[in-house]
Design a protein around this motif. Structure first.
Motif, PDB file in Angstrom:
ATOM      1  N   TYR A 143      24.908  19.712  12.450  1.00 10.15           N
ATOM      2  CA  TYR A 143      24.698  18.095  10.984  1.00 10.15           C
ATOM      3  C   TYR A 143      24.966  17.880  10.386  1.00 10.15           C
ATOM      4  CZ  TYR A 143      19.849  17.975  14.271  1.00 10.15           C
ATOM      5  OH  TYR A 143      19.201  18.075  15.011  1.00 10.15           O
ATOM      6  N   GLU A 144      25.229  18.754   9.343  1.00  8.71           N
ATOM      7  CA  GLU A 144      26.615  18.723   7.936  1.00  8.71           C
ATOM      8  C   GLU A 144      27.306  17.440   8.408  1.00  8.71           C
ATOM      9  OE1 GLU A 144      28.000  22.279   6.920  1.00  8.71           O
ATOM     10  OE2 GLU A 144      26.060  23.287   6.289  1.00  8.71           O
ATOM     11  N   LYS A 145      28.849  17.570   9.651  1.00  8.73           N
ATOM     12  CA  LYS A 145      29.104  16.525  10.061  1.00  8.73           C
ATOM     13  C   LYS A 145      28.853  15.624  10.869  1.00  8.73           C
ATOM     14  CE  LYS A 145      32.465  20.385  10.739  1.00  8.73           C
ATOM     15  NZ  LYS A 145      31.622  21.559   9.744  1.00  8.73           N
ATOM     16  N   GLY A 146      27.267  15.147  11.233  1.00 12.18           N
ATOM     17  CA  GLY A 146      27.316  13.645  11.594  1.00 12.18           C
ATOM     18  C   GLY A 146      26.891  14.169  13.337  1.00 12.18           C
ATOM     19  N   ILE A 147      26.016  13.376  13.134  1.00 12.85           N
ATOM     20  CA  ILE A 147      25.670  13.475  14.981  1.00 12.85           C
ATOM     21  C   ILE A 147      25.166  11.986  15.813  1.00 12.85           C
ATOM     22  CG2 ILE A 147      23.504  13.820  16.747  1.00 12.85           C
ATOM     23  CD1 ILE A 147      24.471  16.358  15.410  1.00 12.85           C
ATOM     24  N   ASN A 148      26.059  12.156  16.633  1.00 12.34           N
ATOM     25  CA  ASN A 148      26.119  10.736  17.673  1.00 12.34           C
ATOM     26  C   ASN A 148      25.054  10.470  18.292  1.00 12.34           C
ATOM     27  OD1 ASN A 148      26.977   8.744  19.476  1.00 12.34           O
ATOM     28  ND2 ASN A 148      27.744   9.845  21.063  1.00 12.34           N
ATOM     29  N   LYS A 149      24.077   9.529  17.175  1.00 13.92           N
ATOM     30  CA  LYS A 149      23.009   8.765  17.987  1.00 13.92           C
ATOM     31  C   LYS A 149      22.223   8.915  19.157  1.00 13.92           C
ATOM     32  CE  LYS A 149      23.152   3.801  16.340  1.00 13.92           C
ATOM     33  NZ  LYS A 149      23.102   3.959  17.670  1.00 13.92           N
ATOM     34  N   ASP A 150      23.408   7.532  19.975  1.00 15.68           N
ATOM     35  CA  ASP A 150      23.710   7.469  21.169  1.00 15.68           C
ATOM     36  C   ASP A 150      23.798   8.461  22.317  1.00 15.68           C
ATOM     37  OD1 ASP A 150      23.701   4.869  20.034  1.00 15.68           O
ATOM     38  OD2 ASP A 150      25.709   4.626  21.095  1.00 15.68           O
ATOM     39  N   SER A 175      15.727   4.554  13.181  1.00 19.04           N
ATOM     40  CA  SER A 175      15.795   3.342  12.135  1.00 19.04           C
ATOM     41  C   SER A 175      17.713   3.303  11.903  1.00 19.04           C
ATOM     42  CB  SER A 175      14.962   3.827  10.911  1.00 19.04           C
ATOM     43  OG  SER A 175      15.291   5.280  10.364  1.00 19.04           O
ATOM     44  N   THR A 176      17.931   3.630  12.993  1.00 19.59           N
ATOM     45  CA  THR A 176      19.369   4.581  12.413  1.00 19.59           C
ATOM     46  C   THR A 176      20.164   2.263  12.262  1.00 19.59           C
ATOM     47  OG1 THR A 176      19.548   4.186  14.693  1.00 19.59           O
ATOM     48  CG2 THR A 176      20.210   6.405  13.371  1.00 19.59           C
ATOM     49  N   SER A 177      21.354   2.174  12.262  1.00 22.08           N
ATOM     50  CA  SER A 177      21.422   0.918  12.259  1.00 22.08           C
ATOM     51  C   SER A 177      22.430  -0.032  13.483  1.00 22.08           C
ATOM     52  CB  SER A 177      23.083   0.950  11.053  1.00 22.08           C
ATOM     53  OG  SER A 177      23.517  -0.505  10.796  1.00 22.08           O
ATOM     54  N   LYS A 178      21.919  -0.529  13.980  1.00 16.72           N
ATOM     55  CA  LYS A 178      22.295  -1.171  15.209  1.00 16.72           C
ATOM     56  C   LYS A 178      24.016  -2.164  15.111  1.00 16.72           C
ATOM     57  CE  LYS A 178      18.337   0.763  16.850  1.00 16.72           C
ATOM     58  NZ  LYS A 178      18.312   1.081  15.495  1.00 16.72           N
ATOM     59  N   PRO A 230      33.044   3.970  18.697  1.00 17.20           N
ATOM     60  CA  PRO A 230      31.593   4.503  19.244  1.00 17.20           C
ATOM     61  C   PRO A 230      31.001   5.381  18.482  1.00 17.20           C
ATOM     62  CG  PRO A 230      33.981   5.381  20.306  1.00 17.20           C
ATOM     63  CD  PRO A 230      34.048   3.811  19.354  1.00 17.20           C
ATOM     64  N   SER A 231      30.274   5.127  19.201  1.00 18.27           N
ATOM     65  CA  SER A 231      29.191   6.254  17.871  1.00 18.27           C
ATOM     66  C   SER A 231      29.623   7.640  17.425  1.00 18.27           C
ATOM     67  CB  SER A 231      27.688   6.298  18.666  1.00 18.27           C
ATOM     68  OG  SER A 231      27.469   6.171  19.399  1.00 18.27           O
ATOM     69  N   ARG A 232      30.139   8.650  18.871  1.00 21.02           N
ATOM     70  CA  ARG A 232      30.603   9.538  18.787  1.00 21.02           C
ATOM     71  C   ARG A 232      31.593   9.945  17.823  1.00 21.02           C
ATOM     72  NH1 ARG A 232      35.097   9.812  21.657  1.00 21.02           N
ATOM     73  NH2 ARG A 232      35.858   7.679  22.997  1.00 21.02           N
ATOM     74  N   ARG A 233      32.501   8.902  17.574  1.00 23.55           N
ATOM     75  CA  ARG A 233      33.916   8.911  16.829  1.00 23.55           C
ATOM     76  C   ARG A 233      33.281   8.882  15.098  1.00 23.55           C
ATOM     77  NH1 ARG A 233      38.685  10.127  19.055  1.00 23.55           N
ATOM     78  NH2 ARG A 233      39.566  10.362  16.815  1.00 23.55           N
ATOM     79  N   LEU A 234      32.609   9.363  14.935  1.00 20.31           N
ATOM     80  CA  LEU A 234      31.660   9.032  13.045  1.00 20.31           C
ATOM     81  C   LEU A 234      33.420   9.044  12.238  1.00 20.31           C
ATOM     82  CD1 LEU A 234      28.876  11.170  13.316  1.00 20.31           C
ATOM     83  CD2 LEU A 234      29.297   8.591  13.529  1.00 20.31           C
ATOM     84  N   ASP A 235      34.234   9.756  12.428  1.00 20.70           N
ATOM     85  CA  ASP A 235      35.484   9.676  12.186  1.00 20.70           C
ATOM     86  C   ASP A 235      36.462   8.145  11.644  1.00 20.70           C
ATOM     87  OD1 ASP A 235      36.200  11.006  14.264  1.00 20.70           O
ATOM     88  OD2 ASP A 235      38.244  10.655  13.948  1.00 20.70           O
TER      89      ASP A 235
END
Length: 795
Positions: A365-372, A402-405, A453-458
């Motif tokens: 969770y600290e590093k961010g989660i792929n919402k998809d 409520s995530t950004s689309k 893609p949402s999996r690459r938050l970096d």
């Protein structure tokens, strides 16, 4: 992050690729690893059957077993396990086998009985203790009835699985999952990523008709609720247990293990609630200050308003992103399960986990989660619960989102990629990189518009994509060349030259430079602060004695002095050029400062038995010498003043013109038993003051005239007041004034002192005559007597 090869093979076809090779190639992509190993490094172990067990003739604890290992021979093995018995299938280490810890099994004699091998427990195979039950440590491991005699025991148990222990960077949260790793390795070998099965038949009334969800905080942007009924709690399949152990997680039961298994697969933590204990309502809100919850580890946790909690509509039942609540945990009696998959604010989770508990979930969770992937993770868990726990998956799910689309798009040109990387890549090569990374893009001539893609938050800016291109292409393709750029001569900045000059001057005066911590204790932070400022406090100091950013350098120097004093070193002459800190409103201020400390003997000539001890005037002379060197001769003054934490009567502030630039004096006896003198100068304020350029002045060809005089003054009169009157009365002919004697004692009235001055008169254009010097000399005496009320001594 530990990655199992057999686990990874479910998502990408790498079964024929050497795992050590994969580890090495991942390093070139920026993903370092600590080791490549197997769950168990034991060798030459086989499955055997105990044909006969007899008591050892010379020991009450040992047994003598006859064991069949499938090679047509029967072996006599002495065993000390209490649970060994005839008819059991067991793990046998043959003669020549190696066990973790560099243990080699040899043919031996134990209390006069020959032993040809060893019957093993799981603990002896090198498994971590947290994975073992008590019986796995105390006794041998008994295999199932259908275990084939003679087969490799490590392979049969699944402990031959290879594991890479990666040391990942903080920005690659996507690699904390098998699917994320599959994408990364797929880019190396140009392989496709496949997702496991999730399809399952759903039954019953839709959950949205029977359950409710209420999200009351913006720190939760995504929440999914799903239900599975009539699960049967039991032991997990062997492959799930082995993969969890390979990844460092202890197996518990099939339901809990599936939760962890899906987290490792997808990188999305899930939480399972006992539906009967939870009820039909779930809520998400911020905790109240002082509110408490008993977590799964049976510890009571006190919460703050910055913690996110899951509730049943009344009280907390889970600490969001960190750990579930004890009151709703899944136990052996659980029948129905509520599944939660959510996305929370990483900052809140990080602060909560740092204060309360770090867990596998909070780390993700600290590093961010792929919402998809959240809904996929839920469906995958339902599939596994249905298959391995006989669960009935209830129709539908409750979804809050409520995530950004809006899609994240980054535009980048071929020219910029090649310029920054120093390569000469073609459009086709870069297109191939994006394809292998599974990054969708549009190409307009030489410009790429890449959809992230949402999996690459970096990946957020063009430079991130350039790094991706460089990683995949290989930095070894960067050609070595000398830089082509305009050059200019390197030089020190005016500030650096100023500081360097001060350092060299003080070193020439016999002081040694020290560098100390900018952090001090709260107790010392208020020392030597004559103009109180708001202190800068650390929110989470590493220790109590380093909790405040210093607002004076002198406490740090005192620490150095006390350190030396404790080791019988009393002659300490040190200085430091560093920063002090304070706060004004919302602004943090950093000031460049010089501080010095002297104690003990300054100079010593043992042959002539002469010493110069550190005192107020010596330290004052060092400061004067420095200020003269900096170009402030005849512009500075020392004003006697009783300063905080300084010896009363032995301290002064330092002024240049009307500007206060520092102070000096003796440290108060309550802080130091011995005489210790310090000074501190505000270098930034001194740098702001204008200094006239150095001018050449020819030495006078004409002789000077020296005259001495002494005045009797009250003890409270400052010599500087007398000097100023003398200077003004002496005019241009008076070129130098020195104090050469101060006397108190017999032949003087009480509270009186005699101050003697040496005056030098000269003119660079001519030879002075006695009459004109005498006239100026008498004027000086008259002015001092009239303006200050002093008397000329011996008049």
């Amino acid at each position: 992050m530990k990655v199992s090869k057999s686990f990874l093979c479910d998502y990408i076809d790498i079964k024929n690729i050497d795992f050590n090779e994969i580890a090495e190639k991942m390093v070139f992509l920026g993903n370092e690893y600590d080791s490549v190993s197997k769950i168990s490094e034991a060798t030459n172990l086989v499955i055997g059957k105990v044909l006969e067990k007899k008591d050892h003739p010379n020991s009450n604890r040992l047994s003598v077993c006859m064991v069949d290992i499938g090679d047509g021979n029967t072996y006599q093995i002495v065993c000390g396990a209490p649970n060994v018995d005839a008819g059991q299938k067991v793990i046998v280490a043959k003669v020549g086998a190696t066990l973790p810890g560099d243990i080699v099994i040899k043919k031996t004699v134990i209390r006069d009985v020959e032993s040809n091998g060893m019957i093993c427990s799981l603990a002896e195979l090198g498994l971590e203790k947290k994975f073992l039950r008590e019986e796995d440590i105390e006794g041998i491991h008994v295999l199932p009835e259908d275990a084939p005699i003679g087969e490799d025991a490590i392979k049969y148990l699944g402990y031959d699985d290879e594991v890479i222990d990666f040391d990942l960077t903080a920005n690659r949260g996507d690699l904390l999952s098998m699917i994320g790793m599959a994408y990364e390795i797929g880019a190396i070998y140009d392989l496709e990523v496949k997702y496991p099965e999730t399809k399952v038949e759903e039954v019953g009334e839709d959950i949205s008709q029977t359950h409710t969800l209420n999200v009351e905080t913006p720190n939760c942007t995504h929440f999914i609720v799903k239900r599975v009924n009539n699960v049967k709690i039991g032991e997990s399949p062997k492959f799930i247990k082995n993969r969890l152990m390979a990844c460092g997680i202890r197996p518990i039961n099939n339901v809990v293990d599936i939760s962890n298994y899906v987290m490792l697969e997808t990188g999305h933590p899930l939480h399972f609630y006992d539906a009967l204990k939870l009820g039909t309502h779930l809520g998400v809100r911020m905790a109240k200050d002082g509110e408490s919850i008993v977590t799964l580890d049976k510890k009571t946790r006190t919460l703050t308003k910055d913690d996110i909690v899951i509730t049943n509509g009344k009280e907390p039942v889970g600490l969001a992103g960190v750990m579930g609540g004890y009151d709703t945990e899944v136990t052996e009696d659980t029948k129905d399960i509520i599944i939660e998959a959510a996305i929370f604010n990483p900052t809140n989770i990080r602060n909560t986990s740092k204060r309360i508990l770090r867990s596998e979930a909070s780390n993700r969770y600290e590093k961010g989660i792929n919402k998809d992937i959240a809904l996929y993770a839920v469906k995958r868990a339902c599939y596994l619960l249905n298959k391995y726990a006989s669960g009935e998956v209830i129709k539908g799910e409750i979804l809050y989102d409520s995530t950004s689309k809006m899609e994240r798009k980054v535009t980048i040109t071929l020219e910029k990629i090649n310029t920054i990387l120093g390569m000469n890549l073609s459009v086709e090569e870069i297109s191939d990189v994006f394809r292998r990374l599974k990054l969708d893009y549009e190409l307009d001539e030489n410009t790429f518009v890449v959809t992230i893609p949402s999996r690459r938050l970096d990946l957020n800016i063009a430079e991130d994509l350039i790094e991706e291109v460089g990683r995949i292409i290989g930095y070894d393709r960067v050609k070595s060349m000398l830089p082509i750029t305009t050059m200019k001569k390197g030089s020190l900045t005016p500030k650096m030259q100023f500081v360097k000059g001060i350092r060299k001057r003080l070193q020439a005066l016999g002081l040694k430079q020290v560098i100390t911590y900018s952090l001090i204790s709260e107790e010392m932070s208020t020392l030597f602060i004559n103009e109180p400022k708001e202190l800068v406090k650390l929110k989470e100091p590493i220790s109590i004695d380093k909790s405040i950013m210093r607002n004076s350098l002198i406490p740090s120097l005192l620490n150095v002095y006390h350190y030396n004093e404790a080791r019988s070193i009393k002659d300490v002459h040190i200085f430091e050029i560093g920063s002090r800190y304070y706060k004004e409103g919302e602004e943090y201020i950093e000031k460049n400062t010089l501080a010095g400390l002297l104690s003990g003997t300054y100079l010593e000539n043992k042959w002539q038995r002469k010493t110069i001890e550190v005192d107020f005037y010596l330290v004052k002379g060092i400061v004067e010498n420095l200020l003269n060197y900096l170009g402030f001769e005849n512009r500075y003054t020392f004003e006697k003043k009783c300063l905080k934490d300084m010896h009363p009567g032995r301290s002064a502030i330092i002024k240049i013109g009307l500007d206060k630039v520092g102070f000096l004096g003796a440290v108060h006896p309550r802080l130091c038993q011995n005489e210790v003198y310090v000074f501190e100068l505000d270098l930034e304020k001194i740098m702001e003051l204008k200094v006239r350029g150095i001018k050449f002045k020819e030495l006078s060809k004409y002789p000077s005239i020296n005259k001495d005089l002494a005045f009797i003054a009250d003890k409270h009169i400052n010599s500087e007041e007398i000097v100023q009157v003398i200077k003004k009365a002496g005019g241009k002919l008076l070129t130098k004034i020195d104090v050469f004697d101060v006397y108190e004692g017999p032949n003087l009235e009480e509270n009186k002192k005699s101050i003697a001055y040496s005056l030098v008169f000269s003119d660079p254009t001519r030879t002075l005559i006695d009459e004109e010097v005498t006239e100026v000399f008498e004027k000086i005496i008259k002015e001092v007597e009239n303006k200050l009320g002093l008397k000329l001594r011996d008049k």
